[in-house]
Design an enzyme around this catalytic site. Structure first.
Site, PDB file in Angstrom:
ATOM      1  CD  GLU A  27      -6.706   6.741   6.301  1.00  0.00           C
ATOM      2  OE1 GLU A  27      -5.583   7.260   6.387  1.00  0.00           O
ATOM      3  OE2 GLU A  27      -7.309   6.622   5.206  1.00  0.00           O
ATOM      4  CG  HIS A  55      -1.933   1.067   1.272  1.00  0.00           C
ATOM      5  ND1 HIS A  55      -3.287   0.819   1.336  1.00  0.00           N
ATOM      6  CD2 HIS A  55      -1.822   2.419   1.256  1.00  0.00           C
ATOM      7  CE1 HIS A  55      -3.954   1.957   1.379  1.00  0.00           C
ATOM      8  NE2 HIS A  55      -3.082   2.957   1.323  1.00  0.00           N
ATOM      9  CG  ASN A  84      -0.218   8.921   2.122  1.00  0.00           C
ATOM     10  OD1 ASN A  84      -0.937   8.147   2.744  1.00  0.00           O
ATOM     11  ND2 ASN A  84      -0.614   9.554   1.034  1.00  0.00           N
ATOM     12  CG  HIS A 123      -7.806   3.884   1.211  1.00  0.00           C
ATOM     13  ND1 HIS A 123      -7.404   3.366   0.003  1.00  0.00           N
ATOM     14  CD2 HIS A 123      -6.799   4.721   1.607  1.00  0.00           C
ATOM     15  CE1 HIS A 123      -6.225   3.871  -0.328  1.00  0.00           C
ATOM     16  NE2 HIS A 123      -5.836   4.694   0.633  1.00  0.00           N
ATOM     17  CE  LYS A 158      -2.399  11.198  -1.993  1.00  0.00           C
ATOM     18  NZ  LYS A 158      -3.265  10.242  -2.706  1.00  0.00           N
TER      19      LYS A 158
END
Length: 447
Positions: free
Chosen positions: A237, A84, A335, A234, A89
């Site tokens: 979260e 994941h 991320n 997702h 980004k």
């Protein structure tokens, strides 16, 4: 560091390999005994094609005519798999910072960065930078979510496709169409699912808690079935104990007798549910054949943030509960250096260390090592397993540390990356300088 041959077969002797990175069948066949640190001591014969020809107990390896490289009991891992990520980004923090550090702040900052369409050059440069980092740290497989809102699929998907082809001999790449599950409810759902199938990707709905969630889950399954796609949600979260996305997904998969690949990322709220309810959900997730990927580095940064107080609850799925129920559990980078998380370097060694320490899996490092190797590689499904065994690619990470404590105490120490039996060049094995992206990330070039 040690030096390994660049041609011909060779033996790597006296290696310390985490239990979770060795084939269970091979360990049983050889009668390997775990160390106190949760590792096996082995020697590996590697053939001229870069495949593991044989695995031996280190103390009982037969005499050989091969060139012998001695690891000196240093840790040797298989190259890892990142289930994941969001490399599209990556490296946007400086131009799109999250001003309050919250989840909503991250969404708004990312949305603002997308206001002006990304160019092919921009997307390509940042994603390639992420891959250089991942390669240098020892990753061999990546599933990346790509933002796929209406009008936002290009040029990112085209740039990704170009990168996938160029990087095929170094990192196996898989795209996942990422967008709010609500955006799949109209005709655009079929459009984005068709695009995903065109690129041999994965459907990636972002499921938010609310009364519409059940219908959105059904729609996602309908689209995946129609276009023959794996699904990667997702879900949950948040730190709301009433959030029920994981349960909805598991029940829908069981109802349909779903045979396809399903992954659920985050699953943070499950840790706040009453113990009996959490156990029941975990059992249903296992029955449904769903894999879960924990992503605490991002979620601990975002969730529960209040400038006036210290967080009490942290963003981590209950990894022990899920694993005990038989759920495949992976750890992922999520991320890196964007509005959702301003840190990270696509380094799964760091991810493993932090996830296990935060989740108190650090008393059994060795068995949990499969959470960054065999488990995510199997769920990505691009390569043939990721455990040391005869016939497997000799894709290795060789450390200087001889124990988990030594390896994790000096993450900046050099590590050797071996791809199909050959060491990467010094340039490839060194993470790129951040200055490579000056001007693209929002920082001016150095004078």
């Amino acid at each position: 560091m040690i030096s390994i041959p660049q041609t011909g077969p060779w033996r790597l002797a006296d290696a310390t390999v985490p239990i979770g990175m060795v084939s269970v069948a091979i360990a049983e066949k050889l009668g390997l005994k775990p160390t106190q640190d949760g590792c096996y001591r082995v020697s590996l014969d590697i053939d001229a094609k870069g495949l593991v020809e044989a695995v031996w107990p280190a103390e009982a390896a037969p005499e050989t005519q091969l060139a012998v490289v001695r690891a000196g009991n240093a840790h040797v891992w298989t190259r890892m798999a990142d289930l994941h990520t969001h490399i599209d980004k990556s490296q946007t923090w400086h131009r799109a910072p999250n001003r309050d550090g919250t989840f909503n702040g991250a969404k708004e900052a990312a949305k603002a960065d997308r206001t002006a369409p990304w160019s092919h050059e921009d997307a390509n440069a940042r994603m390639e930078f992420a891959l250089k980092c991942a390669l240098a740290h020892g990753t061999r497989s990546i599933r990346t979510h790509l933002d796929s809102q209406k009008g936002r699929t290009q040029p990112t998907w085209e740039a990704f496709s170009d990168l996938r082809e160029r990087w095929a001999d170094r990192i196996a790449l898989q795209p996942c169409a990422s967008l709010g599950a609500a955006k799949l409810m109209d005709e655009y759902g079929d459009e984005v699912a068709a695009l995903t199938a065109q690129y041999n990707g994965v459907l990636g709905p972002v499921l938010y808690h609310g009364p519409e969630a059940a219908a959105q889950v059904r729609r996602a399954f309908d689209l995946a079935e129609r276009h023959d796609l794996p699904i990667d949600f997702h879900t949950d979260e948040n730190l709301d104990p009433t959030s029920n996305g994981l349960s909805l997904i598991a029940e829908e998969a069981i109802h349909r007798n779903w045979q396809g690949n399903i992954v659920c990322g985050h699953c943070c709220s499950l840790s706040l549910k009453p113990a009996d309810e959490a156990e029941r959900i975990a059992d249903r997730v296992a029955e449904a054949g769903i894999g879960v990927v924990a992503l605490p580095m991002t979620n601990i940064y975002l969730l529960g943030r209040d400038a006036a107080s210290t967080p009490v609850y942290r963003g981590l799925a209950p990894i022990h509960l899920l694993r005990a129920a038989g759920v495949p559990v992976a750890f992922g980078s999520d991320n890196c250096r964007d509005a959702f998380h301003p840190y990270g370097d696509h380094d799964l060694v760091e991810v493993f260390r932090e996830t296990a320490r935060i989740g108190h899996a650090d008393m059994s490092w060795g068995p949990w090592a499969d959470a960054v190797a065999a488990v995510p590689d199997r769920l990505i499904g691009l390569q043939d397993g990721n455990s040391l065994k005869p016939g497997a690619a000799a894709d290795l990470v060789i450390f200087r540390g001889r124990s988990f404590s030594e390896v994790f105490s000096r993450l900046g120490a050099p590590r050797m990356i071996v791809v199909k039996g050959r060491a990467l060049s010094e340039e490839e094995a060194t993470p790129p300088a951040f200055s490579e992206l000056d001007g693209i990330t929002g920082l001016a070039p150095a004078e």
